[in-house]
Scaffold this motif. Structure first.
Motif, mmCIF file in Angstrom:
data_model
loop_
_atom_site.group_PDB
_atom_site.id
_atom_site.type_symbol
_atom_site.label_atom_id
_atom_site.label_comp_id
_atom_site.label_asym_id
_atom_site.label_seq_id
_atom_site.Cartn_x
_atom_site.Cartn_y
_atom_site.Cartn_z
ATOM 1 N N GLY A 38 0.815 -1.200 0.000
ATOM 2 C CA GLY A 38 0.000 0.000 0.000
ATOM 3 C C GLY A 38 0.850 1.252 0.000
ATOM 4 O O GLY A 38 1.993 1.240 -0.438
ATOM 5 N N PRO A 39 0.325 2.379 0.494
ATOM 6 C CA PRO A 39 1.039 3.654 0.449
ATOM 7 C C PRO A 39 2.352 3.594 1.221
ATOM 8 O O PRO A 39 2.509 2.817 2.168
ATOM 9 C CB PRO A 39 0.058 4.637 1.117
ATOM 10 C CG PRO A 39 -1.263 3.970 1.045
ATOM 11 C CD PRO A 39 -0.991 2.498 1.123
ATOM 12 N N ILE A 40 3.280 4.426 0.825
ATOM 13 C CA ILE A 40 4.536 4.523 1.561
ATOM 14 C C ILE A 40 4.276 5.152 2.928
ATOM 15 O O ILE A 40 3.241 5.780 3.152
ATOM 16 C CB ILE A 40 5.574 5.351 0.780
ATOM 17 C CG1 ILE A 40 5.104 6.806 0.603
ATOM 18 C CG2 ILE A 40 5.861 4.710 -0.570
ATOM 19 C CD1 ILE A 40 6.146 7.698 -0.066
ATOM 20 N N PRO A 41 5.184 4.976 3.874
ATOM 21 C CA PRO A 41 4.966 5.507 5.228
ATOM 22 C C PRO A 41 4.772 7.022 5.233
ATOM 23 O O PRO A 41 5.321 7.740 4.397
ATOM 24 C CB PRO A 41 6.247 5.119 5.963
ATOM 25 C CG PRO A 41 6.816 3.984 5.184
ATOM 26 C CD PRO A 41 6.444 4.235 3.750
ATOM 27 N N ALA A 42 3.998 7.489 6.190
ATOM 28 C CA ALA A 42 3.814 8.935 6.382
ATOM 29 C C ALA A 42 5.094 9.538 6.953
ATOM 30 O O ALA A 42 5.893 8.854 7.589
ATOM 31 C CB ALA A 42 2.648 9.185 7.324
ATOM 32 N N PRO A 133 10.818 8.755 -7.735
ATOM 33 C CA PRO A 133 11.880 9.655 -7.303
ATOM 34 C C PRO A 133 13.283 9.087 -7.427
ATOM 35 O O PRO A 133 14.252 9.746 -7.039
ATOM 36 C CB PRO A 133 11.525 9.905 -5.829
ATOM 37 C CG PRO A 133 10.874 8.634 -5.389
ATOM 38 C CD PRO A 133 10.085 8.176 -6.589
ATOM 39 N N THR A 134 13.404 7.882 -7.958
ATOM 40 C CA THR A 134 14.737 7.290 -8.119
ATOM 41 C C THR A 134 15.259 7.426 -9.549
ATOM 42 O O THR A 134 16.379 7.003 -9.831
ATOM 43 C CB THR A 134 14.729 5.798 -7.730
ATOM 44 O OG1 THR A 134 13.995 5.041 -8.703
ATOM 45 C CG2 THR A 134 14.116 5.594 -6.353
ATOM 46 N N GLN A 135 14.478 8.005 -10.441
ATOM 47 C CA GLN A 135 14.921 8.183 -11.823
ATOM 48 C C GLN A 135 15.586 9.544 -11.976
ATOM 49 O O GLN A 135 15.001 10.573 -11.644
ATOM 50 C CB GLN A 135 13.750 8.062 -12.795
ATOM 51 C CG GLN A 135 13.193 6.664 -12.890
ATOM 52 C CD GLN A 135 12.301 6.486 -14.105
ATOM 53 O OE1 GLN A 135 12.394 7.218 -15.083
ATOM 54 N NE2 GLN A 135 11.423 5.497 -14.042
ATOM 55 N N LEU A 136 16.795 9.553 -12.497
ATOM 56 C CA LEU A 136 17.569 10.779 -12.632
ATOM 57 C C LEU A 136 17.309 11.435 -13.988
ATOM 58 O O LEU A 136 17.537 10.827 -15.039
ATOM 59 C CB LEU A 136 19.059 10.481 -12.479
ATOM 60 C CG LEU A 136 20.005 11.688 -12.543
ATOM 61 C CD1 LEU A 136 19.736 12.651 -11.389
ATOM 62 C CD2 LEU A 136 21.464 11.228 -12.536
ATOM 63 N N THR A 174 12.524 2.081 1.148
ATOM 64 C CA THR A 174 11.171 2.079 0.602
ATOM 65 C C THR A 174 11.178 1.836 -0.903
ATOM 66 O O THR A 174 10.269 1.197 -1.443
ATOM 67 C CB THR A 174 10.482 3.415 0.922
ATOM 68 O OG1 THR A 174 10.490 3.626 2.338
ATOM 69 C CG2 THR A 174 9.048 3.436 0.421
ATOM 70 N N PHE A 175 12.189 2.346 -1.577
ATOM 71 C CA PHE A 175 12.339 2.162 -3.011
ATOM 72 C C PHE A 175 13.569 1.290 -3.289
ATOM 73 O O PHE A 175 14.484 1.236 -2.456
ATOM 74 C CB PHE A 175 12.485 3.518 -3.706
ATOM 75 C CG PHE A 175 11.292 4.418 -3.524
ATOM 76 C CD1 PHE A 175 10.166 4.276 -4.309
ATOM 77 C CD2 PHE A 175 11.302 5.419 -2.552
ATOM 78 C CE1 PHE A 175 9.058 5.099 -4.137
ATOM 79 C CE2 PHE A 175 10.208 6.246 -2.380
ATOM 80 C CZ PHE A 175 9.075 6.072 -3.169
ATOM 81 N N PRO A 176 13.600 0.636 -4.441
ATOM 82 C CA PRO A 176 14.723 -0.253 -4.722
ATOM 83 C C PRO A 176 16.039 0.461 -4.939
ATOM 84 O O PRO A 176 17.103 -0.149 -4.839
ATOM 85 C CB PRO A 176 14.276 -0.987 -5.998
ATOM 86 C CG PRO A 176 13.286 -0.072 -6.640
ATOM 87 C CD PRO A 176 12.581 0.602 -5.503
ATOM 88 N N LYS A 177 15.960 1.756 -5.234
ATOM 89 C CA LYS A 177 17.172 2.551 -5.423
ATOM 90 C C LYS A 177 17.068 3.823 -4.584
ATOM 91 O O LYS A 177 16.010 4.180 -4.107
ATOM 92 C CB LYS A 177 17.346 2.898 -6.908
ATOM 93 C CG LYS A 177 17.581 1.705 -7.807
ATOM 94 C CD LYS A 177 17.878 2.120 -9.240
ATOM 95 C CE LYS A 177 16.659 2.719 -9.912
ATOM 96 N NZ LYS A 177 16.935 3.044 -11.341
#
Length: 234
Positions: A38-42, A133-136, A174-177
């Motif tokens: 589900g959603p990422i942590p607050a 947010p992990t894509q540059l 939270t994200f893979p990168k």
């Protein structure tokens, strides 16, 4: 490329875009959706609600059509404007920005009521469903500096909340990168051209909107039903 391309071109690339829907969805939700959590942590750190009735946030997360279309549907947001931030007034136009000849990012100015939705909650939506947010310097097939992930900061408190949240998400993997979102002091925001405002609402059948932006709206409704509101263009 998007609005400047002919409808013939858009039709030709539609099948290619459609083939990338699943991959695009992965970039929006990253490892969170894959894990089914589900959603990422607050945010553990959020803003202190102060006296002003409205505050302003400026986010860049790829094409501003999709960013605007999501935040228009967040309860507590009173206005949104698609535009440019990071460069000069002279280069704040779509022709130059889309050619990546400026320091601008496609950005969205969000006016909100902090008593109804906090800055931290807006950040949570930004990182959860607006973009990856992990894509540059890209979002999916939109490639270039103008599509970078950036938060333009208006106050020291915004800096504190945003920096703490990025650290929190990175530490929790939270994200893979690692998150590559830039934290940049807001020097100026320049409104985009009229035809970019409410673009997703005005052009709901545009293949780009169907493939790239409609899933973001669905993601907001699914992950944050308590925040979701239908948007009516004025």
């Amino acid at each position: 490329m998007r609005s400047g391309a002919s409808w013939i071109y858009l039709s030709l690339v539609f099948l290619a875009l459609l083939a990338g829907v699943l991959w695009m969805g992965r970039t929006k939700m990253a490892s969170v959706a894959e894990a089914g959590r589900g959603p990422i942590p607050a945010p553990a750190v959020d803003e202190h609600v102060s006296a002003p009735a409205t505050e302003t946030a400026v986010f860049a997360g790829g094409c501003f059509w999709g960013v605007q279309s999501v935040f228009q549907r967040v309860k507590g947001v009173t206005a949104t404007t698609a535009g440019y931030s990071g460069g000069t007034k002279e280069t704040a136009n779509y022709r130059d920005v889309s050619a990546h000849r400026t320091q601008h990012a496609e950005a969205v100015k969000i006016v909100y009521d902090p008593s109804k939705v906090s800055y931290g909650t807006l950040l949570r939506v930004f990182f959860s469903v607006v973009h990856d947010p992990t894509q540059l310097n890209r979002q999916g097939n939109d490639i270039g500096e103008s599509y970078r992930s950036a938060i333009f900061l208006s106050t020291p408190e915004q800096q504190k909340v945003a920096a703490a949240y990025i650290a929190q998400l990175d530490e929790a993997h939270t994200f893979p990168k690692k998150i590559v979102t830039q934290l940049v002091p807001l020097e100026a925001f320049y409104d985009g051209e009229d035809y970019h405002q409410d673009y997703a609402e005005k052009n709901p059948h545009n293949p780009y909107i169907q493939v790239c932006d409609v899933p973001k709206i669905a993601g907001l409704k699914q992950q944050f039903p308590e925040l979701f509101q239908e948007y009516e263009r004025k």
